[in-house]
Enzyme design. Structure first.
Site, PDB file in Angstrom:
ATOM      1  N   GLU A 145       0.870  -1.176   0.000  1.00 40.22           N
ATOM      2  CA  GLU A 145       0.000   0.000   0.000  1.00 40.22           C
ATOM      3  C   GLU A 145       0.908   1.227   0.000  1.00 40.22           C
ATOM      4  O   GLU A 145       1.380   1.666   1.037  1.00 40.22           O
ATOM      5  CB  GLU A 145      -0.935   0.010   1.206  1.00 40.22           C
ATOM      6  CG  GLU A 145      -1.981   1.109   1.102  1.00 40.22           C
ATOM      7  CD  GLU A 145      -2.942   1.159   2.266  1.00 40.22           C
ATOM      8  OE1 GLU A 145      -3.865   1.990   2.222  1.00 40.22           O
ATOM      9  OE2 GLU A 145      -2.776   0.375   3.230  1.00 40.22           O
ATOM     10  N   HIS A 210      -5.528   6.321  -2.174  1.00 31.26           N
ATOM     11  CA  HIS A 210      -4.932   7.581  -1.709  1.00 31.26           C
ATOM     12  C   HIS A 210      -4.699   8.514  -2.906  1.00 31.26           C
ATOM     13  O   HIS A 210      -3.564   8.869  -3.219  1.00 31.26           O
ATOM     14  CB  HIS A 210      -3.634   7.301  -0.947  1.00 31.26           C
ATOM     15  CG  HIS A 210      -3.862   6.593   0.356  1.00 31.26           C
ATOM     16  ND1 HIS A 210      -4.060   7.279   1.540  1.00 31.26           N
ATOM     17  CD2 HIS A 210      -3.951   5.275   0.656  1.00 31.26           C
ATOM     18  CE1 HIS A 210      -4.251   6.396   2.510  1.00 31.26           C
ATOM     19  NE2 HIS A 210      -4.192   5.177   2.006  1.00 31.26           N
ATOM     20  N   HIS A 231      -9.945   0.579  -0.012  1.00 34.82           N
ATOM     21  CA  HIS A 231     -10.818   1.235   0.973  1.00 34.82           C
ATOM     22  C   HIS A 231     -11.629   2.391   0.357  1.00 34.82           C
ATOM     23  O   HIS A 231     -11.354   3.552   0.563  1.00 34.82           O
ATOM     24  CB  HIS A 231     -10.081   1.647   2.248  1.00 34.82           C
ATOM     25  CG  HIS A 231      -8.779   2.365   2.097  1.00 34.82           C
ATOM     26  ND1 HIS A 231      -8.601   3.494   1.310  1.00 34.82           N
ATOM     27  CD2 HIS A 231      -7.575   2.137   2.688  1.00 34.82           C
ATOM     28  CE1 HIS A 231      -7.371   3.915   1.403  1.00 34.82           C
ATOM     29  NE2 HIS A 231      -6.723   3.100   2.240  1.00 34.82           N
ATOM     30  N   ASP A 293      -8.757  -3.727   7.024  1.00 32.51           N
ATOM     31  CA  ASP A 293      -7.705  -2.707   7.082  1.00 32.51           C
ATOM     32  C   ASP A 293      -7.191  -2.605   8.524  1.00 32.51           C
ATOM     33  O   ASP A 293      -6.828  -1.534   9.005  1.00 32.51           O
ATOM     34  CB  ASP A 293      -8.219  -1.352   6.595  1.00 32.51           C
ATOM     35  CG  ASP A 293      -7.103  -0.348   6.306  1.00 32.51           C
ATOM     36  OD1 ASP A 293      -5.933  -0.762   6.281  1.00 32.51           O
ATOM     37  OD2 ASP A 293      -7.399   0.844   6.141  1.00 32.51           O
TER      38      ASP A 293
END
Length: 409
Positions: A145, A210, A231, A293
Site C-alpha cells: 500500500e 490515496h 478502501h 484494514d
C-alpha cells in the site's frame, strides 16, 4: 460443539461436519460437509445424510450453527499488538493466529508507505514464513500500500515517504520478491499508468488508492489494468471544481465503471450506514469486498497504539471503535476483525446473509485470483470453513482441513 472420534485415517483424515446450516454461493441449506485431508470431498443435503455410511470418519456436530466458507481478508496491517511493518517472522505468525480466531482463514499482509529498505525487511520476513503451516490464517501474498500516493490524500500514511512511481524501485522489488500479489497507488501521478501496465504484465493486481484523480484519470488507469479500489471513499476524491468546472472523481468512477471491485472497511465507522447502503444499491453484492484494514490494535483492548513499526511508525489513539491520528484529523486504520464486518452489514437490513458472506469469501477470492480453490464450500476446494452462531460469534475456524481455532479450547 460435540466432537466424536471414530477410527481416524491418519494418512488422509476424514471429517464430517453435520447438522449445519451450510452457506452456499446463493443459498443456505441444512446439510453436511465431508472433508478429506485439505479438501472438501462432499457437500450433502440433510435429507440425503446417513451417518452409518461413513467409516473411519470424525464426526463434528455443528449443532445447527452456520457453516460458512472461510473469511478472506485482502487488506490487513496487523492485530494482537503486531504489525507486518515490524518486519519479523513473529509478527506474521501472531497476526495470522489473532485473525483466525475471528473466522479469517486467508489474509493478504499489507505494508505502509515507507523506504525501500523497510519494504524489503517485511518482504524478506514474509518469504521465510509464507510456506509454513501456521496455526492461523493462510497467507495469499503481499499487498504493498504505497508509497506512490497523492500527498493531499495521504490519510494516515507517513508523508515523509510518499513519492512518485520509480521504475527502478518497483521493477527491482517485483523482480526480487515473488510474494507481491497486489499494489495500491494513485493513478494520476506521473508514471502511474506505466506502473499499472507493468503490474498487469506481471499478473499483479493494481488498485487505486490515496488519490486525488478525476474520473478521466481513473478511466485511463482502468485501461492499463487498475481494477480494484482500495478502501473505497477513504482517501479518495469525489466531485470537485477546478477552474469553475465540475469534475467527477474517483468515487464516481467506482460507481460508473461496472467491473471495478470496491474494497469496503465495513466497521461501521469508516463508512456509515447510508454509504454502505448506497454502494450495495448501485454496485450490488458481486463487486463489494469487505476488508478490515486492521492495524496492530485489532484484537486488543488498548487505548493507544502505533501504526507501522514501533521505531518508525505513527502514534495513534484507539477510541470510538477505530484508530485515529493523535490530533484526530484522520482515521489511522481500523481495529475491526472479519466477524465485526459481517455484523455491520447485517445490521443494514434487507441484505441476505449469503450475500454478505459472498462479500468476504467468494468476491475476495476472485479478486485475488484464487477462486479456483478458495471462497466457497464446493467439492474440490480447500477446506477453509468457519462455524458461527446467529450473532456471528465464531465457534470454530478450519484452515486447509485443520481446526486452528475452537471456542473455549
Amino acid at each position: 460443539m460435540y466432537v466424536h472420534s471414530s477410527a481416524i485415517n491418519q494418512i488422509m483424515k476424514k471429517t464430517l461436519y453435520h447438522n449445519a446450516q451450510v452457506i452456499l454461493h446463493d443459498s443456505i441449506e441444512w446439510g453436511a460437509v465431508l472433508v478429506e485431508g485439505k479438501k472438501i470431498k462432499r457437500v450433502i443435503g440433510e435429507k440425503d445424510l446417513d451417518l452409518s455410511e461413513f467409516e473411519g470418519v470424525e464426526f463434528i456436530d455443528v449443532e445447527g450453527n452456520y457453516l460458512s466458507p472461510g473469511f478472506i481478508d485482502i487488506h490487513v496491517h496487523g492485530g494482537g499488538g503486531y504489525d507486518f511493518m515490524d518486519g519479523t517472522e513473529e509478527a506474521f505468525r501472531e497476526i495470522a493466529i489473532v485473525h483466525a480466531k475471528h473466522g479469517t482463514t486467508a489474509i493478504v499482509p499489507t505494508t505502509l508507505t515507507t523506504t525501500t529498505e523497510r519494504l524489503e525487511d517485511t518482504l524478506n520476513s514474509y518469504a521465510k514464513v509464507r510456506d509454513e503451516v501456521i496455526n492461523g490464517a493462510e497467507f495469499l501474498g503481499m499487498h504493498l500500500e504505497g508509497p506512490y500516493f497523492a500527498l493531499t490524500q495521504r490519510g494516515a500514511q507517513d508523508p515523509r515517504y510518499i513519492r512518485k512511481p520509480d521504475p527502478r524501485e518497483y521493477r527491482y522489488l517485483i523482480e526480487n520478491y515473488a510474494g507481491i500479489v497486489r499494489w495500491s497507488a494513485a493513478p494520476e501521478l506521473e508514471g502511474a499508468l506505466e506502473f499499472g501496465a507493468y503490474l498487469s504484465e506481471k499478473g499483479i493486481i493494481a488498485a487505486v488508492a490515496h488519490t486525488d484523480a478525476v474520473y478521466e484519470d481513473v478511466v485511463a488507469a482502468h485501461k492499463v489494468g487498475f481494477n480494484l479500489m482500495t478502501h473505497f471513499y477513504s482517501a479518495m476524491s469525489g466531485v470537485s471544481r477546478r477552474n469553475a468546472f465540475r469534475y467527477a472523481g474517483v468515487v464516481e468512477a467506482g460507481y460508473l465503471i461496472d467491473d471495478f471491485d470496491l474494497e469496503l472497511i465495513a466497521d461501521g465507522i469508516h463508512l456509515p450506514d447510508p454509504l454502505l447502503r448506497l454502494i450495495y444499491k448501485v454496485k450490488g453484492p458481486d463487486r463489494m469486498v469487505l476488508v478490515t484494514d486492521a492495524m496492530r490494535a485489532a484484537g486488543t483492548n488498548v487505548s493507544e497504539s502505533v501504526l507501522g513499526s514501533f521505531d518508525d511508525g505513527l502514534e495513534v489513539l484507539v477510541e470510538d471503535g477505530v484508530a485515529k491520528l493523535k490530533d484526530r484529523s484522520a482515521f489511522a486504520g481500523s481495529v475491526a476483525t472479519a466477524d465485526r464486518l459481517i455484523r455491520t452489514m447485517l445490521k443494514l437490513g434487507d441484505i441476505p446473509l449469503e450475500e454478505v458472506i459472498q462479500m468476504i469469501t467468494f468476491n475476495p477470492a476472485r479478486v485475488m485470483k484464487v477462486a479456483d480453490r478458495k471462497g466457497a464450500i464446493e467439492v474440490g476446494k480447500d477446506a477453509d470453513m468457519v462455524i458461527f452462531d446467529d450473532d456471528v460469534n465464531v465457534q470454530m475456524t478450519i484452515v486447509n482441513g485443520r481446526i486452528v481455532y475452537q471456542l473455549n479450547k
